[in-house]
Design an enzyme around this catalytic site. Structure first.
Site, PDB file in Angstrom:
ATOM      1  N   GLN A  97       0.742  -1.217   0.000  1.00 43.25           N
ATOM      2  CA  GLN A  97      -0.005  -0.092   0.099  1.00 43.25           C
ATOM      3  C   GLN A  97       0.813   1.226  -0.027  1.00 43.25           C
ATOM      4  O   GLN A  97       0.321   2.611  -0.242  1.00 43.25           O
ATOM      5  CB  GLN A  97      -1.106   0.081   1.105  1.00 43.25           C
ATOM      6  CG  GLN A  97      -1.851  -1.108   1.246  1.00 43.25           C
ATOM      7  CD  GLN A  97      -2.744  -1.186   2.461  1.00 43.25           C
ATOM      8  OE1 GLN A  97      -2.707  -2.231   3.122  1.00 43.25           O
ATOM      9  NE2 GLN A  97      -3.400  -0.146   2.958  1.00 43.25           N
TER      10      GLN A  97
ATOM     11  N   PHE B  16      -6.203  -3.978   3.296  1.00 39.76           N
ATOM     12  CA  PHE B  16      -6.713  -3.657   4.665  1.00 39.76           C
ATOM     13  C   PHE B  16      -5.587  -3.080   5.740  1.00 39.76           C
ATOM     14  O   PHE B  16      -6.279  -3.119   7.084  1.00 39.76           O
ATOM     15  CB  PHE B  16      -7.507  -4.998   5.255  1.00 39.76           C
ATOM     16  CG  PHE B  16      -8.424  -5.453   4.449  1.00 39.76           C
ATOM     17  CD1 PHE B  16      -9.396  -4.876   3.746  1.00 39.76           C
ATOM     18  CD2 PHE B  16      -7.818  -6.831   3.986  1.00 39.76           C
ATOM     19  CE1 PHE B  16     -10.181  -5.562   2.849  1.00 39.76           C
ATOM     20  CE2 PHE B  16      -8.758  -7.451   2.882  1.00 39.76           C
ATOM     21  CZ  PHE B  16      -9.980  -6.838   2.425  1.00 39.76           C
TER      22      PHE B  16
ATOM     23  N   GLU C 153       0.607  -1.821   4.476  1.00 39.70           N
ATOM     24  CA  GLU C 153       0.962  -0.393   4.574  1.00 39.70           C
ATOM     25  C   GLU C 153       2.472  -0.242   5.005  1.00 39.70           C
ATOM     26  O   GLU C 153       3.244   0.451   4.476  1.00 39.70           O
ATOM     27  CB  GLU C 153       0.172   0.518   5.563  1.00 39.70           C
ATOM     28  CG  GLU C 153       0.533   1.857   5.631  1.00 39.70           C
ATOM     29  CD  GLU C 153      -0.378   2.701   6.575  1.00 39.70           C
ATOM     30  OE1 GLU C 153      -0.036   3.488   6.899  1.00 39.70           O
ATOM     31  OE2 GLU C 153      -1.442   2.290   6.763  1.00 39.70           O
TER      32      GLU C 153
ATOM     33  N   ARG D 218      -5.590   8.195  16.920  1.00 37.83           N
ATOM     34  CA  ARG D 218      -6.723   8.056  16.178  1.00 37.83           C
ATOM     35  C   ARG D 218      -7.778   7.469  17.143  1.00 37.83           C
ATOM     36  O   ARG D 218      -9.119   7.962  17.121  1.00 37.83           O
ATOM     37  CB  ARG D 218      -6.610   7.473  14.709  1.00 37.83           C
ATOM     38  CG  ARG D 218      -8.005   7.400  14.142  1.00 37.83           C
ATOM     39  CD  ARG D 218      -8.131   6.795  12.813  1.00 37.83           C
ATOM     40  NE  ARG D 218      -7.290   7.762  11.781  1.00 37.83           N
ATOM     41  CZ  ARG D 218      -8.034   8.563  10.877  1.00 37.83           C
ATOM     42  NH1 ARG D 218      -9.314   8.570  11.101  1.00 37.83           N
ATOM     43  NH2 ARG D 218      -7.289   9.388  10.225  1.00 37.83           N
TER      44      ARG D 218
ATOM     45  N   ARG E 180      -7.962  -1.317   8.557  1.00 43.71           N
ATOM     46  CA  ARG E 180      -9.082  -0.723   8.141  1.00 43.71           C
ATOM     47  C   ARG E 180      -9.782  -0.128   9.520  1.00 43.71           C
ATOM     48  O   ARG E 180     -10.163  -0.754  10.367  1.00 43.71           O
ATOM     49  CB  ARG E 180      -9.991  -1.636   7.416  1.00 43.71           C
ATOM     50  CG  ARG E 180     -11.061  -0.874   6.671  1.00 43.71           C
ATOM     51  CD  ARG E 180     -12.064  -2.076   5.971  1.00 43.71           C
ATOM     52  NE  ARG E 180     -12.643  -1.429   4.878  1.00 43.71           N
ATOM     53  CZ  ARG E 180     -13.593  -2.007   4.138  1.00 43.71           C
ATOM     54  NH1 ARG E 180     -13.491  -3.379   3.902  1.00 43.71           N
ATOM     55  NH2 ARG E 180     -14.058  -1.453   3.023  1.00 43.71           N
TER      56      ARG E 180
ATOM     57  N   PHE F 196      -8.044   1.913  11.587  1.00 42.53           N
ATOM     58  CA  PHE F 196      -6.616   2.748  12.168  1.00 42.53           C
ATOM     59  C   PHE F 196      -6.819   3.071  13.620  1.00 42.53           C
ATOM     60  O   PHE F 196      -6.675   4.201  13.696  1.00 42.53           O
ATOM     61  CB  PHE F 196      -6.358   3.612  11.186  1.00 42.53           C
ATOM     62  CG  PHE F 196      -4.621   3.985  11.154  1.00 42.53           C
ATOM     63  CD1 PHE F 196      -3.694   2.888  10.705  1.00 42.53           C
ATOM     64  CD2 PHE F 196      -4.106   5.123  12.079  1.00 42.53           C
ATOM     65  CE1 PHE F 196      -2.274   3.422  10.799  1.00 42.53           C
ATOM     66  CE2 PHE F 196      -3.110   5.228  12.268  1.00 42.53           C
ATOM     67  CZ  PHE F 196      -1.998   4.372  11.635  1.00 42.53           C
TER      68      PHE F 196
ATOM     69  N   ALA G 290      -6.073   5.313   5.667  1.00 41.14           N
ATOM     70  CA  ALA G 290      -6.759   6.514   6.076  1.00 41.14           C
ATOM     71  C   ALA G 290      -7.830   6.979   5.335  1.00 41.14           C
ATOM     72  O   ALA G 290      -8.400   8.018   5.530  1.00 41.14           O
ATOM     73  CB  ALA G 290      -5.748   7.831   6.360  1.00 41.14           C
TER      74      ALA G 290
ATOM     75  N   GLU H 222     -12.651   3.163   5.242  1.00 40.96           N
ATOM     76  CA  GLU H 222     -12.715   2.628   6.612  1.00 40.96           C
ATOM     77  C   GLU H 222     -14.134   2.954   7.365  1.00 40.96           C
ATOM     78  O   GLU H 222     -14.305   2.148   8.241  1.00 40.96           O
ATOM     79  CB  GLU H 222     -11.624   3.326   7.555  1.00 40.96           C
ATOM     80  CG  GLU H 222     -10.308   3.042   6.728  1.00 40.96           C
ATOM     81  CD  GLU H 222      -9.154   3.969   7.486  1.00 40.96           C
ATOM     82  OE1 GLU H 222      -8.189   3.330   7.803  1.00 40.96           O
ATOM     83  OE2 GLU H 222      -9.169   5.000   7.402  1.00 40.96           O
TER      84      GLU H 222
END
Length: 807
Positions: free
Chosen positions: A211, A242, A246, A324, A356, A358, A525, A726
């Protein structure tokens, strides 16, 4: 070439966006012709790699005997950390994540060495032949243990607003408790894979399922001790990501690259599913301790929350995940006085990573759990308590982190869903059903979603794109986002086609490539289409403006009056086919390609005070779920789900509805069946499809109603659309709380079931037993409670026997 001009100019306004279109690779997917990394034709001389993994959760490495590995059939080379030319690190933020372990291992499954062999099978077999001598050390495995030991990968964080202590002192009611919500395996269909091919002059091409191609480029360059321009990373598509690809695709990209440079030959590293699950991180599990004050009506007046994450052995992305979570504890509710704390517990397990949502889902579920308890304590419907605490339009509209909510539609959206789902009538019907059903109990819940869209780290909110118009009028688009099945390429193609007035057939997307668009952010994100769509639109707009100026010069009139629509350019009463205008512009030496760039405006964040404007806008949604639970076995079934989601002015309703449906089922799996279990030695035992239960088709409700809310983004997002990656994953909160509602009916909704997630059958039975035991206890000590329960349960067969058994 002849380009006939269609004569449908009196048709309604032409558009390439806002309409349902199939995924740009849908036909290739169905026919099995879509090329993934492992499908790329192998270069002559390609070797295959495998990783040698630790068998201990925490231990010193006293000795490694690799002679048995080298003696295995087909083995070409074996590499340890000492063979890495550059930096032995693949951490995305903090450099605490070695590619290969040195002196000490920190979890079962940590890579220690790389085996390179002639075949994939030979490499895997050889990797298991090493003799490693360990000195075992104490291991921390759970977030609770990490908190008790003050073991953290980062300093704990805290967000305080208002006078929390005073709010608690004045409040008539306080609810207090603990909650555990487990993690989740990404379980992408295509596992981790990287294919590294040496090129001339110390160059390297890395074809990688990732990703974040730019980060893979940086990690590989650092590992090899070369400049970034020596490394090109390419990704055409992934078979799912997902979040698991990343940052954690870096290990595989780096290992393959090290082996390729050392051998001077192409090397492919493809993870077996078991190895993939053993090595890579998952969604962070959370342990919560909460204390919330509320008034007689159920309005929250103060909240204290302490969250401890299972970060794993290294920091990875745990810091931003925790941030987050802190910023999503409020979900859709105004919280005036709060003390929110989060700590990233260091454990001897896989280093957990992006997934997904985060951290957003983990933050929001805590407040939903609390509201569910408040409603039960007051004898009210939870929907009424939720509505009472919703953010307001002009008052009670500031988040705990000081961002003003200016786009609030949660009230209207929830009201629409309440009416369309027949929530009140179904609630009454369920109460009637449960009154005469001693074993099977139904439950119902409606839960809302407010989810902030943007990267927590401001500078990541940028994107670039290239748009090339060729002389035949065809268009090639390249952007920094990566396609993982979510449809980003389809949406970007629609945006470019719309900007140039073309039908989709004339526009194509090429593989994401660090040599084309540099310094890109991860496709994460929920910003993929927002950022890259805007960048591609910027590039296409520049080309259109050049063509408009040329058309005005050629045909007269003003450039601003030239219209591009349905493959035709209309200029001063003249209709010319787009390819013809392009050919003329080329001969006139007009630039027919352009780069585009976009940076989301208005974002700022102070990590020290945890205040600012971290999100560009909010996406909203709500869902109603109805379940039936067997209180003797813990089995359950989702009977019906209604979801209403705010995608703004949707770029592609078909793709967005698909995203909502997929997120709903994936989130339901996280909260119900997908249990991660480590044994006492720290080994993940749920590391294969045989032991890890993702939802199947039989878990989907027969009655599944998903609609998009009629709305338009107040922010200048791409065509006023909103993200769908997300936020919909929070919609199946309604499933979890419907299960809790069904369990609660065992005690006539007078006892809060202590239900943790995932709500497996075992967990459901534990909660049912706890409710029955609490009912039995109260019936023996509280006459008023006993009288109330007895009057309500008089018609239920064998209730007294059940209570007696619990006693």
């Amino acid at each position: 070439m002849n380009h006939p001009i269609p004569r449908d100019l009196t048709a309604p306004a032409w558009t390439a966006v806002g309409v349902a279109r199939p995924h740009e690779s849908a036909e290739l997917h169905v026919l099995g012709q879509a090329t993934y990394t492992d499908d790329i034709g192998e270069v002559h001389g390609t070797l295959h790699a495998a990783l040698g993994l630790s068998s201990k959760a925490h231990a010193k490495i006293l000795a490694i005997d690799l002679a048995p590995v080298r003696a295995c059939p087909g083995v070409v080379a074996v590499y340890t950390a000492a063979d890495i030319p550059g930096t032995n690190d693949c951490g995305p933020i903090i450099h605490d994540d070695p590619i290969l372990a040195v002196d000490e291992v920190l979890y079962v499954g940590q890579p220690i060495f790389i085996v390179v062999a002639d075949t994939h099978t030979n490499a895997r077999r050889a990797a298991r032949k090493a003799n490693v001598t360990y000195e075992e050390l104490p291991a921390i495995l759970t977030p609770q243990q990490a908190k008790a030991a003050a073991s953290y990968v980062l300093p704990p964080m805290q967000l305080v607003r208002g006078d929390v202590q005073a709010a608690f002192e004045k409040a008539p009611h306080v609810v207090k408790g603990e909650l555990f919500v487990g993690g989740q395996e990404q379980f992408y269909l295509e596992g981790q894979i990287a294919y590294a091919i040496p090129k001339e002059n110390r160059g390297l091409l890395v074809q990688c399922s990732t990703q974040h191609p730019s980060e893979m480029m940086h990690v590989v360059a650092h590992a090899l001790g070369v400049h970034s321009h020596n490394v090109t990373v390419e990704c055409r598509r992934m078979g799912g990501g997902f979040g698991g690809k990343e940052s954690q695709s870096a290990l595989w990209a780096a290992a393959a690259s090290i082996a390729a440079v050392r051998t001077g030959r192409p090397v492919k590293l493809r993870a077996d599913r078991d190895d993939d699950m053993m090595v890579t991180g998952k969604r962070h599990c959370f342990f919560y301790e909460y204390e919330v004050a509320y008034d007689d009506d159920g309005r929250i007046v103060g909240a204290k929350l302490d969250m401890t994450l299972r970060a794993g052995y290294s920091a990875d992305l745990s810091g931003p995940v925790a941030t987050r979570a802190v910023c999503h504890f409020d979900n859709a509710y105004y919280l005036s006085d709060v003390d929110i704390r989060a700590a990233c517990g260091k454990t001897n397990t896989q280093s957990n990573t992006a997934f997904r949502g985060f951290g957003g889902p983990q933050g929001a579920i805590a407040i939903e759990y609390v509201i569910d308890e408040i409603a039960r304590n007051l004898g009210r419907d939870a929907l009424d308590i939720r509505r009472l605490n919703f953010y307001g339009k002009t008052e009670r509209n500031e988040t705990p982190y000081r961002q003003i909510v200016v786009d609030n539609v949660i009230g209207e959206l929830t009201a629409e869903l309440e009416q369309s789902s027949q929530y009140r009538a179904r609630r009454a019907a369920i109460e009637a059903y449960n009154a005469t059903s001693p074993v099977l109990k139904k439950g119902l819940a409606l839960t809302p979603v407010k989810f902030g869209i943007a990267f927590n780290v401001t500078h990541l909110n940028q994107a670039g794109a290239l748009v090339h118009v060729y002389v035949d009028g065809s268009v090639l688009v390249n952007h920094g986002g990566t396609e993982m099945g979510q449809g980003i390429n389809t949406k970007v193609l629609q945006v470019v086609a719309h900007e140039l007035g073309l039908n989709m057939v004339h526009v194509r997307a090429s593989a994401t490539d660090t040599s084309k668009v540099a310094n890109t952010s991860a496709t994460a994100a929920s910003t993929g289409a927002d950022l890259n769509g805007k960048a591609a639109q910027d590039a296409a707009r520049q080309i259109r403006e050049r063509l408009s100026a040329f058309a005005a010069k050629a045909y007269g009139g003003e450039a601003a009056d030239v219209v591009f629509r349905n493959d035709i350019v209309h200029a001063n009463g003249n209709d010319v086919a787009f390819p013809e205008l392009v050919r003329m512009a080329y001969l006139a030496r007009v630039q027919l390609w352009s780069d585009g760039f976009y940076a989301t405006p208005g974002l700022h964040w102070d990590p020290k005070t945890m205040t600012g404007h971290p999100f560009s806008y909010y996406a909203y949604g709500a869902a109603v779920s109805e379940v039936v639970v067997d209180t003797l076995t813990g089995e359950w079934k989702l009977l019906r789900a209604d979801a209403l989601y705010d995608a703004g002015n949707s770029l592609n309703p078909a793709i967005d509805i698909g995203q909502v449906e997929g997120a709903f089922i994936q989130g339901m799996g996280w909260l119900t069946t997908e249990q991660l279990w480590w044994n006492g030695a720290g080994k993940l035992m749920t590391h294969a499809p045989s032991t890890y239960k993702i939802p199947g088709i039989s878990d989907c409700p027969e009655d599944f109603r998903v609609r998009l809310f009629d709305n338009r983004n107040v922010e200048d997002s791409i065509h006023r659309s909103k993200a769908t990656g997300e936020p919909p994953l929070l919609l199946p909160f309604s499933v979890f709380f419907a299960i809790r509602d069904a369990i609660s009916s065992v005690g006539e909704h007078r006892v809060n079931p202590p239900l943790n997630a995932p709500a497996t059958s075992e967990e459901i039975l534990r909660a049912v037993d706890a409710v029955r035991a609490e009912v039995a206890k109260k019936m023996g000590t509280d006459p008023n409670f006993s009288a109330t329960i007895s009057s309500k349960m008089g018609s239920v067969p064998n209730f007294e026997a059940t209570v007696g058994a619990a006693k």
